[in-house]
Write a protein that holds these residues in place. Structure first.
Motif, mmCIF file in Angstrom:
data_model
loop_
_atom_site.group_PDB
_atom_site.id
_atom_site.type_symbol
_atom_site.label_atom_id
_atom_site.label_comp_id
_atom_site.label_asym_id
_atom_site.label_seq_id
_atom_site.Cartn_x
_atom_site.Cartn_y
_atom_site.Cartn_z
ATOM 1 N N ASP A 1 0.876 -1.167 0.000
ATOM 2 C CA ASP A 1 0.000 0.000 0.000
ATOM 3 C C ASP A 1 0.916 1.220 0.000
ATOM 4 O O ASP A 1 1.446 1.611 1.032
ATOM 5 N N TYR A 2 1.136 1.781 -1.182
ATOM 6 C CA TYR A 2 2.099 2.862 -1.328
ATOM 7 C C TYR A 2 1.669 4.133 -0.598
ATOM 8 O O TYR A 2 2.508 4.966 -0.274
ATOM 9 N N ASP A 3 0.392 4.268 -0.326
ATOM 10 C CA ASP A 3 -0.081 5.432 0.446
ATOM 11 C C ASP A 3 0.316 5.321 1.914
ATOM 12 O O ASP A 3 0.449 6.323 2.594
ATOM 13 N N ARG A 4 0.507 4.107 2.395
ATOM 14 C CA ARG A 4 0.882 3.894 3.800
ATOM 15 C C ARG A 4 2.387 3.816 4.008
ATOM 16 O O ARG A 4 2.879 4.044 5.100
ATOM 17 N N CYS A 5 3.125 3.450 2.963
ATOM 18 C CA CYS A 5 4.573 3.239 3.078
ATOM 19 C C CYS A 5 5.262 4.527 3.548
ATOM 20 O O CYS A 5 5.067 5.593 2.979
ATOM 21 N N ILE A 6 6.062 4.401 4.597
ATOM 22 C CA ILE A 6 6.780 5.558 5.142
ATOM 23 C C ILE A 6 8.265 5.524 4.786
ATOM 24 O O ILE A 6 9.032 6.387 5.213
ATOM 25 N N GLY A 7 8.674 4.533 4.027
ATOM 26 C CA GLY A 7 10.050 4.459 3.564
ATOM 27 C C GLY A 7 11.065 4.041 4.609
ATOM 28 O O GLY A 7 12.231 4.405 4.514
ATOM 29 N N CYS A 8 10.647 3.250 5.581
ATOM 30 C CA CYS A 8 11.579 2.833 6.640
ATOM 31 C C CYS A 8 12.573 1.789 6.150
ATOM 32 O O CYS A 8 13.624 1.603 6.742
ATOM 33 N N ALA B 1 10.287 10.658 -5.326
ATOM 34 C CA ALA B 1 10.338 11.839 -4.452
ATOM 35 C C ALA B 1 9.767 11.553 -3.067
ATOM 36 O O ALA B 1 10.133 12.215 -2.100
ATOM 37 N N PHE B 2 8.880 10.556 -2.965
ATOM 38 C CA PHE B 2 8.258 10.239 -1.685
ATOM 39 C C PHE B 2 9.056 9.209 -0.889
ATOM 40 O O PHE B 2 8.773 8.963 0.263
ATOM 41 N N GLY B 3 10.035 8.568 -1.498
ATOM 42 C CA GLY B 3 10.858 7.590 -0.817
ATOM 43 C C GLY B 3 10.090 6.357 -0.431
ATOM 44 O O GLY B 3 9.751 6.157 0.725
ATOM 45 N N GLN B 4 9.805 5.486 -1.395
ATOM 46 C CA GLN B 4 9.053 4.273 -1.141
ATOM 47 C C GLN B 4 9.787 3.070 -1.716
ATOM 48 O O GLN B 4 10.688 3.209 -2.519
ATOM 49 N N ILE B 5 9.334 1.891 -1.326
ATOM 50 C CA ILE B 5 9.895 0.667 -1.884
ATOM 51 C C ILE B 5 9.059 0.235 -3.080
ATOM 52 O O ILE B 5 7.910 0.638 -3.239
#
Length: 79
Positions: free
Chosen positions: A37-44, A63-67
């Motif tokens: 869920d890319y809307d929830r991903c915080i890029g940890c 730009a949002f830093g996601q996997i």
């Protein structure tokens, strides 16, 4: 010469990547496919480190830093 080959997610029965995500952005759907869920991903990046197959990839250009990972192109399938 260097060649790159795509490596797909194994969609494990008991995936370690889903266990370490603090916001449950990576999960198993009702069909058994490991989704993000890319809307929830915080890029940890915990899922990146937890996957024994090195499948989730950190998208440095996002730009949002996601996997990113294989999810069987679920977004292209219609119900």
């Amino acid at each position: 010469e260097t060649r790159e080959f795509p490596v797909l997610c194994n969609h494990c029965d008991n995936p370690p990547c889903t266990k370490v995500c603090p916001v449950k952005a990576i999960f198993i759907d009702e069909e058994g496919i490991v989704q993000v869920d890319y809307d929830r991903c915080i890029g940890c990046r915990y899922c990146v480190w937890a996957c024994p197959y090195n499948i989730p990839k950190w998208d440095f250009e996002d730009a949002f830093g996601q996997i990113n990972k294989c999810e069987f192109c679920n977004h292209r399938c219609s119900a």
